[in-house]
Structure formats: structure tokens, C-alpha cells
Enzyme design. Structure first.
Site, PDB file in Angstrom:
ATOM      1  N   ASP A  71       0.850  -1.190   0.000  1.00  0.00           N
ATOM      2  CA  ASP A  71       0.000   0.000   0.000  1.00  0.00           C
ATOM      3  C   ASP A  71       0.891   1.246   0.000  1.00  0.00           C
ATOM      4  O   ASP A  71       1.796   1.374   0.825  1.00  0.00           O
ATOM      5  CB  ASP A  71      -0.901  -0.011   1.242  1.00  0.00           C
ATOM      6  CG  ASP A  71      -1.888   1.144   1.249  1.00  0.00           C
ATOM      7  OD1 ASP A  71      -2.915   1.052   0.562  1.00  0.00           O
ATOM      8  OD2 ASP A  71      -1.617   2.146   1.939  1.00  0.00           O
ATOM      9  N   ASP A 110      -3.711   2.302  -5.349  1.00  0.00           N
ATOM     10  CA  ASP A 110      -2.452   2.345  -4.591  1.00  0.00           C
ATOM     11  C   ASP A 110      -2.163   1.094  -3.769  1.00  0.00           C
ATOM     12  O   ASP A 110      -1.250   1.100  -2.969  1.00  0.00           O
ATOM     13  CB  ASP A 110      -2.382   3.600  -3.718  1.00  0.00           C
ATOM     14  CG  ASP A 110      -3.052   3.432  -2.358  1.00  0.00           C
ATOM     15  OD1 ASP A 110      -4.088   2.751  -2.277  1.00  0.00           O
ATOM     16  OD2 ASP A 110      -2.504   3.986  -1.384  1.00  0.00           O
ATOM     17  N   GLU A 111      -2.955   0.033  -3.956  1.00  0.00           N
ATOM     18  CA  GLU A 111      -2.647  -1.143  -3.155  1.00  0.00           C
ATOM     19  C   GLU A 111      -3.031  -2.432  -3.874  1.00  0.00           C
ATOM     20  O   GLU A 111      -3.897  -2.434  -4.751  1.00  0.00           O
ATOM     21  CB  GLU A 111      -3.349  -1.074  -1.802  1.00  0.00           C
ATOM     22  CG  GLU A 111      -4.843  -1.176  -1.870  1.00  0.00           C
ATOM     23  CD  GLU A 111      -5.483  -0.906  -0.512  1.00  0.00           C
ATOM     24  OE1 GLU A 111      -5.481  -1.831   0.317  1.00  0.00           O
ATOM     25  OE2 GLU A 111      -5.975   0.213  -0.303  1.00  0.00           O
TER      26      GLU A 111
HETATM   27  N1  DCP Z   1      -8.720   8.520  -1.216  1.00  0.00           N
HETATM   28  C1  DCP Z   1      -9.792   9.368  -1.494  1.00  0.00           C
HETATM   29  N2  DCP Z   1     -10.824   9.471  -0.620  1.00  0.00           N
HETATM   30  C2  DCP Z   1     -10.833   8.746   0.535  1.00  0.00           C
HETATM   31  C3  DCP Z   1      -9.771   7.880   0.833  1.00  0.00           C
HETATM   32  C4  DCP Z   1      -8.711   7.795  -0.076  1.00  0.00           C
HETATM   33  O1  DCP Z   1      -9.780  10.028  -2.539  1.00  0.00           O
HETATM   34  N3  DCP Z   1     -11.845   8.859   1.392  1.00  0.00           N
HETATM   35  C5  DCP Z   1      -7.595   8.450  -2.172  1.00  0.00           C
HETATM   36  C6  DCP Z   1      -6.507   9.393  -1.729  1.00  0.00           C
HETATM   37  C7  DCP Z   1      -5.468   8.508  -1.118  1.00  0.00           C
HETATM   38  C8  DCP Z   1      -5.639   7.225  -1.908  1.00  0.00           C
HETATM   39  O2  DCP Z   1      -7.026   7.163  -2.227  1.00  0.00           O
HETATM   40  O3  DCP Z   1      -4.165   9.039  -1.239  1.00  0.00           O
HETATM   41  C9  DCP Z   1      -5.216   5.997  -1.135  1.00  0.00           C
HETATM   42  O4  DCP Z   1      -6.006   5.877   0.038  1.00  0.00           O
HETATM   43  P1  DCP Z   1      -5.435   5.238   1.347  1.00  0.00           P
HETATM   44  O5  DCP Z   1      -6.597   4.907   2.216  1.00  0.00           O
HETATM   45  O6  DCP Z   1      -4.487   4.140   1.026  1.00  0.00           O
HETATM   46  O7  DCP Z   1      -4.674   6.423   2.094  1.00  0.00           O
HETATM   47  P2  DCP Z   1      -3.295   7.118   1.765  1.00  0.00           P
HETATM   48  O8  DCP Z   1      -2.501   6.385   0.741  1.00  0.00           O
HETATM   49  O9  DCP Z   1      -3.545   8.566   1.458  1.00  0.00           O
HETATM   50  O10 DCP Z   1      -2.568   7.069   3.161  1.00  0.00           O
HETATM   51  P3  DCP Z   1      -1.892   5.817   3.934  1.00  0.00           P
HETATM   52  O11 DCP Z   1      -0.445   6.141   3.996  1.00  0.00           O
HETATM   53  O12 DCP Z   1      -2.526   5.819   5.280  1.00  0.00           O
HETATM   54  O13 DCP Z   1      -2.202   4.586   3.144  1.00  0.00           O
HETATM   55 CA    CA Z   2      -2.212   4.139   0.886  1.00  0.00          CA
HETATM   56 CA    CA Z   3      -4.894   2.193  -0.097  1.00  0.00          CA
END
Ligand code: DCP
Ligand code: CA
Ligand code: CA
Length: 353
Positions: free
Chosen positions: A9, A103-104
Site C-alpha cells: 500500500d 495504490d494497493e
Molecule cells: N482517497 C480518497 N478518498 C478517501 C480515501 C482515499 O480520494 N476517502 C484516495 C486518496 C489517497 C488514496 O485514495 O491518497 C489511497 O487511500 P489510502 O486509504 O491508502 O490512504 P493514503 O494512501 O492517502 O494514506 P496511507 O499512507 O494511510 O495509506
Molecule cells: Ca495508501
Molecule cells: Ca490504499
């Protein structure tokens, strides 16, 4: 045979991409999204998280918590390109790659293309390659099933990895609040808390019959995960040619307003899938079935792939409006986006065509 599953991720994905591409944003609290009154935070940089800024938080709340927060608009094309890059890296290690979102992904590396005996080493190498090729960091969880691998990838975030061995799986689950479990959302968490279940250890004390009585079919899943058990396979994605959604309505749609509303709902479903899978298509097709079962379709091919929900909604609406005035009530309505390039996309949303 014990399987070896890696869940990878990306860290603060959208926000990290923005910080990578604009040196002025590095080390600063950044939110991807719109600062406007009704906007929400899509992604928050780790600097912003120190102020309590989170994904899905209203932008006004985020600004109250962090007045210096810098908002940047999303650049979906760039995130999609990174997603394609990391999936290509994964496929160097195993064909069993199941993306969950841009992203995962889960990787089954039990038998892998590099004959690496250690999944821990494999995860390290994959993360190093991601950093090398994208200048972005990823975290990884390594375990003997999907459920635990996903929990593990959160454990040493950002830029870390964590292994849960078979010997440690049950104890790891026991120590976590149930809200951390995949498939236990806010509403289920609340219900479990009301029933006296706060942690995995509490969940373990309830037998299968009790869990099924309170949670229906999901009860069996909760019973299994409380024991660190999950037999789901890693299902690799296949390239798709289209993404569509359609519905047969309970009551035939007889007015333009009702048809438009139903159409937009279906377009929303398609967009959810597009966003999740990274698929991109140029042809929008609207399909309707009249009360007498005759089918009509209307389609339009755009000069460029659809990359935002507004375009998909606008084109779908324009197409459906070409059916007005309605010659009969409509019993089925759907929309499909097709004309994909070869970007690999997942097939996890089962209710779509
Ligand atoms: N995303 C979004 N709206 C949300 C959650 C996520 O648009 N409610 C998008 C933005 C994030 C991406 O999806 O960057 C990936 O979500 P993640 O939940 O994996 O969170 P992040 O990658 O931002 O942070 P982490 O480091 O906690 O994985
Ligand atoms: Ca992420
Ligand atoms: Ca994710």
C-alpha cells in the site's frame, strides 16, 4: 501448504505524488482536494496528519485543525500512471496480483517468478523498486493470508513493513480493536461495541452460532478472522474491455426526471469502478429497455478517455435525453464505458457487467 501473501500500500498516496512533483510542498501539511465550502480532503500528507487532518474530512474542518494546510487539486492521470508502474513491478514477481485500488494490491508470492524463498526479502525488494522507479514510498504487510497481510501493512507505515507469522497471527488479531479489521466498518464497529466486543480477543469469545445470530452471513467471517483465518484466494485481475452498470427498476420510469435520476445513479456506479480500477475508456453507451421489452442504445465516443465523473455524468445525460420525449416507460437503464486502452484493471465489483 502455508501461503505467502504480501499486501502493498502506497504511503499518503495522492499527497505524496504532489509533494514529489512540487518541491515547494515537501515537508509541509498538504491536502489533496478542494478547500471550497463543500470540499473534502481526499488525501493528507503525513505533516497534515499531525494536526489531525484525515481523508474524507470536510475541508473546513481540516482548515480549522491546520490553518496552514495547503490544498492542491487532484491529478488523477498522474496517480493512474504511478498505479500502472507499481502493478508492472508486482507482475515481475508473480502473476497473482490483485489490485484493491490504485495504490494497493495483494500479491501471492508462495511460488514466485524470481524463486525467492523469503517473502520478507521479496517485499523489501519490491518496495525498493517502487522507490527507485517512482520516487514514492510504499509499505507492505507479509503474512499467510490476505486478512493478516492487509493488517500488517498498516503496522509500520510509512515506508515500513511488518510480518505476521502463523504462530503470531491469532495473538496479533486478539490485540487489535475490531475497527481495524477489513470488512468491519463504522456501523459494525458500533454494533460490536454495543454487544461488548471491543477487540479481537472479545470477538474470539463468541461462538459461530452467536455471531451468525447477530451478524447474519458475516458472522462466519468474523468467527474465522478472530482466529486469524482467511482462505480467500488472491484473484488476479484480467484486462477489461468495458465497465458498465445497469438496473431494472421496481416501478417503471415514466418521466424524464425519473429517467435522468436513475441514469446518474448508474453513471455513479460506473465511476466508482473506474476510480477504483484505474480503467479508462472513451466510449459512453447508454442502454434502456422499455416496458414492452424493446431495447434502445445510444453511444458517443469522445476524443479523449473519460477521466472525471462530471464528464461521464454529462455525456450519459446527453445520451439519455436523446430518448425524450419518452415513447414508453422504461424498466431498465444502464451505462457502459468502453474503448479501454490496455491498462490493467480489476474485476472486484461483482455487480457490474
Ligand atoms: N482517497 C480518497 N478518498 C478517501 C480515501 C482515499 O480520494 N476517502 C484516495 C486518496 C489517497 C488514496 O485514495 O491518497 C489511497 O487511500 P489510502 O486509504 O491508502 O490512504 P493514503 O494512501 O492517502 O494514506 P496511507 O499512507 O494511510 O495509506
Ligand atoms: Ca495508501
Ligand atoms: Ca490504499
Amino acid at each position: 501448504m502455508t501461503r505467502k501473501i504480501i499486501h502493498v500500500d502506497m504511503d499518503a498516496f495522492f499527497a505524496s505524488v504532489e509533494q514529489r512533483d512540487d518541491a515547494g510542498l515537501r515537508g509541509k501539511p498538504v491536502a489533496v482536494g478542494s478547500a471550497s465550502g463543500r470540499g473534502v480532503v481526499a488525501a493528507a500528507s503525513y505533516e497534515a496528519r499531525e494536526f489531525g487532518v484525515r481523508s474524507a474530512m470536510p475541508s473546513v474542518t481540516a482548515l480549522r485543525r491546520c490553518p496552514d494546510l495547503i490544498f492542491v487539486p487532484h491529478r488523477f492521470e498522474v496517480y493512474r500512471a504511478v498505479s500502472t508502474q507499481i502493478r508492472a513491478i508486482f507482475r515481475d514477481y508473480t502473476p497473482l496480483v490483485e489490485p484493491l485500488s490504485l495504490d494497493e494490491a495483494y500479491l501471492d508470492v508462495t511460488e514466485n517468478l524470481k524463486n525467492m524463498p523469503s517473502a520478507t526479502e521479496t517485499a523489501k525488494e519490491i518496495r525498493a523498486r517502487i522507490l527507485d522507479e517512482t520516487r514514492l514510498t510504499a509499505s507492505a504487510g507479509i503474512s499467510y493470508n490476505k486478512f493478516l497481510a492487509k493488517l500488517a501493512s498498516d503496522q509500520n507505515k510509512p515506508d515500513g513493513q511488518f510480518v505476521i507469522t502463523p504462530a503470531r497471527g491469532p495473538a496479533f488479531v486478539a490485540g487489535l480493536p475490531v475497527s481495524r479489521f477489513h470488512g468491519v466498518g463504522p456501523r459494525t464497529t458500533e454494533k460490536m461495541n454495543r454487544l461488548g466486543i471491543q477487540t479481537g480477543a472479545d470477538l474470539l469469545t463468541r461462538d459461530r452460532a452467536w455471531l451468525t445470530a447477530h451478524f447474519g452471513k458475516a458472522g462466519a467471517w468474523y468467527h474465522a478472522i478472530a482466529r486469524g483465518e482467511d482462505n480467500r484466494q488472491v484473484t488476479p485481475d484480467r484486462p477489461r474491455k468495458s465497465a458498465g452498470s445497469e438496473t431494472t427498476v421496481d416501478v417503471d420510469l415514466a418521466t424524464p426526471e425519473a429517467v435522468e435520476a436513475a441514469m446518474l445513479e448508474q453513471a455513479g456506479e460506473v465511476w466508482k469502478w473506474i476510480e477504483k480500477s484505474g480503467g479508462r475508456g472513451r466510449t459512453v453507451t447508454v442502454k434502456a429497455r422499455y416496458a414492452d421489452f424493446r431495447i434502445v442504445t445510444r453511444s458517443r465516443t469522445l476524443g479523449a478517455p473519460v477521466t472525471d465523473p462530471d464528464t461521464l455524468h454529462a455525456v450519459s445525460l446527453a445520451l439519455v435525453r436523446s430518448l425524450f420525449p419518452l415513447r414508453d416507460a422504461i424498466r431498465l437503464i444502464g451505462v457502459t464505458l468502453s474503448g479501454f486502452d490496455d491498462a490493467p484493471v480489476s474485476e472486484t465489483l461483482l455487480d457490474l457487467i
